[in-house]
Structures are given as structure tokens and as C-alpha cells.
Design a protein around this motif. Structure first.
Motif, short mmCIF file in Angstrom:
data_model
loop_
_atom_site.label_atom_id
_atom_site.label_comp_id
_atom_site.label_asym_id
_atom_site.label_seq_id
_atom_site.Cartn_x
_atom_site.Cartn_y
_atom_site.Cartn_z
N ARG A 13 0.91 -1.08 0.05
CA ARG A 13 -0.02 -0.08 -0.08
C ARG A 13 0.95 1.38 0.02
O ARG A 13 0.64 2.25 -0.87
CB ARG A 13 -0.79 0.01 1.29
N LYS A 14 1.83 1.03 0.86
CA LYS A 14 2.88 2.43 0.90
C LYS A 14 3.67 2.69 -0.44
O LYS A 14 3.57 3.66 -0.89
CB LYS A 14 3.82 2.13 2.09
N SER A 15 4.02 1.47 -1.18
CA SER A 15 4.73 1.77 -2.36
C SER A 15 3.78 2.09 -3.31
O SER A 15 4.13 2.98 -4.34
CB SER A 15 5.63 0.57 -2.86
N THR A 16 2.54 1.73 -3.35
CA THR A 16 1.64 2.13 -4.40
C THR A 16 1.45 3.77 -4.12
O THR A 16 1.27 4.51 -5.27
CB THR A 16 0.32 1.62 -4.16
N ALA A 17 1.34 4.01 -2.63
CA ALA A 17 1.29 5.51 -2.59
C ALA A 17 2.34 6.30 -3.11
O ALA A 17 2.39 7.64 -3.69
CB ALA A 17 0.96 5.75 -1.03
N LEU A 18 3.65 5.92 -2.79
CA LEU A 18 4.77 6.36 -3.15
C LEU A 18 4.88 6.76 -4.90
O LEU A 18 4.95 7.70 -5.31
CB LEU A 18 5.90 5.80 -2.84
N VAL A 19 4.41 5.64 -5.59
CA VAL A 19 4.47 5.64 -7.10
C VAL A 19 3.50 6.66 -7.46
O VAL A 19 3.82 7.68 -8.43
CB VAL A 19 4.12 4.28 -7.40
N PHE A 20 2.18 6.99 -6.79
CA PHE A 20 1.21 7.97 -7.15
C PHE A 20 1.80 9.26 -6.98
O PHE A 20 1.69 10.17 -7.66
CB PHE A 20 0.11 7.40 -6.30
N ILE A 21 2.36 9.40 -5.83
CA ILE A 21 2.98 10.88 -5.50
C ILE A 21 3.99 11.09 -6.64
O ILE A 21 4.04 12.27 -7.06
CB ILE A 21 3.61 10.90 -4.11
N PHE A 22 4.97 10.06 -6.79
CA PHE A 22 6.09 10.44 -7.73
C PHE A 22 5.38 10.73 -9.19
O PHE A 22 5.88 11.70 -9.84
CB PHE A 22 6.69 8.96 -7.94
#
Ligand code: HEC
Length: 123
Positions: A4-13
Motif C-alpha cells: 500500500r505504501k509503495s503504491t502511494a509512493l508511485v502515485f506521488i511520484f
């Protein structure tokens, strides 16, 4: 890191990347101010005395039949009887610096030539 965290990071990026890509306006602003700086430099060179007692571009080209405008410079390349060939505007400006203003031999593409060319195109 959780999925979930890495999905959020990809989204922000992706958002940050999109913001960069979708703002060509800022890049254009930079390009405009860079050109303005170069024109300003050219304007200064227009009245630069390359040698003590030497004439500047302005001395001969500010008024009268030799008044130099963008339209005149845009007529180049053309045959030049002094250079004895079809020359570009930059080549003509370089010849003027050396022969008429007692300046140095300036390499084509040098910042000074580009600056003078850019300034003359605003006249
Ligand atoms: C002593 C006077 C004198 C000075 C100084 C001088 N010029 Fe000239 N320039 C001339 C004359 C006369 C001509 C036309 C005869 C020729 O082509 O050489 C000319 C022609 C030109 C042309 C071609 C104009 C056209 O109508 O096609 C350009 C471009 C030019 N000069 C740029 C410059 C620049 C840039 C400078 C300053 C670095 C400069 N000149 C300094 C006298 C001068």
C-alpha cells in the motif's frame, strides 16, 4: 515497505512528474528571460569600444543610410564583395568587428556574435 505504501509512493511520484511535464509555461518563461539577457549583452556590445579611439557599431549604424535594422540583417546570407563570397549575417558581423571596429577575430557561433545578432534583430 507495504504494498500500500509503495503504491502511494508511485502515485506521488507520478503527480510530481506530471506537474513538471505539464508546465511548459515556466520553461518558456526561462527561455524568454535568457533571450532577453542575450539581447541586453548584444546592446552593450553595440556601443563597445574594442580599442581606444575605435568606432563602435553605433557610430556607423545608428542613423543615416547605413542604419542597421533587423530587416537588413535578415537579408543575409548574401554575396559580400569584401568577404568575396556568399556570407551569413554572423560572418558579416565578425568582419565588421575586426575591420571596422578594430576588434578581435571572433569565432563563428561565439557568444558575442550571437548577442549582437540577437540585438540587431530587435532593431
Ligand atoms: C567605421 C564605420 C563602421 C563601423 C564601426 C561598423 N560598420 Fe558595419 N558597415 C559599415 C559600412 C560602410 C557598411 C556597408 C559596406 C560593407 O558591407 O562593408 C557596413 C555593413 C554592415 C552590415 C551589412 C549591412 C547590410 O545592409 O547588409 C552589417 C550587418 C554590419 N555592418 C554590422 C556591423 C556591426 C555589428 C558593427 C559593430 C561591431 C559594425 N558593423 C561596425 C560601416 C561600419
Amino acid at each position: 515497505m507495504t504494498a500500500r505504501k509503495s503504491t502511494a509512493l508511485v502515485f506521488i511520484f507520478s503527480l510530481v512528474a506530471a506537474a513538471f511535464l505539464l508546465h511548459p509555461g515556466e520553461a518558456q518563461g526561462d527561455a524568454k528571460s535568457e533571450l532577453a539577457d542575450v539581447v541586453k549583452k548584444g546592446k552593450a556590445l553595440w556601443t563597445k569600444q574594442w580599442k581606444k579611439g575605435a568606432k563602435t557599431c553605433a557610430t556607423c549604424h545608428d542613423r543615416g543610410p547605413n542604419k542597421l535594422t533587423a530587416k537588413r540583417l535578415n537579408a543575409w546570407p548574401k554575396y559580400d564583395r569584401f568577404l568575396k563570397k556568399v556570407a551569413t549575417g554572423q560572418e558579416k558581423i565578425a568582419q565588421m568587428i575586426k575591420k571596422m571596429s578594430m576588434g578581435p577575430e571572433v569565432q563563428l557561433g561565439a557568444d558575442d556574435l550571437t548577442a549582437l545578432e540577437a540585438y540587431i534583430k530587435t532593431r
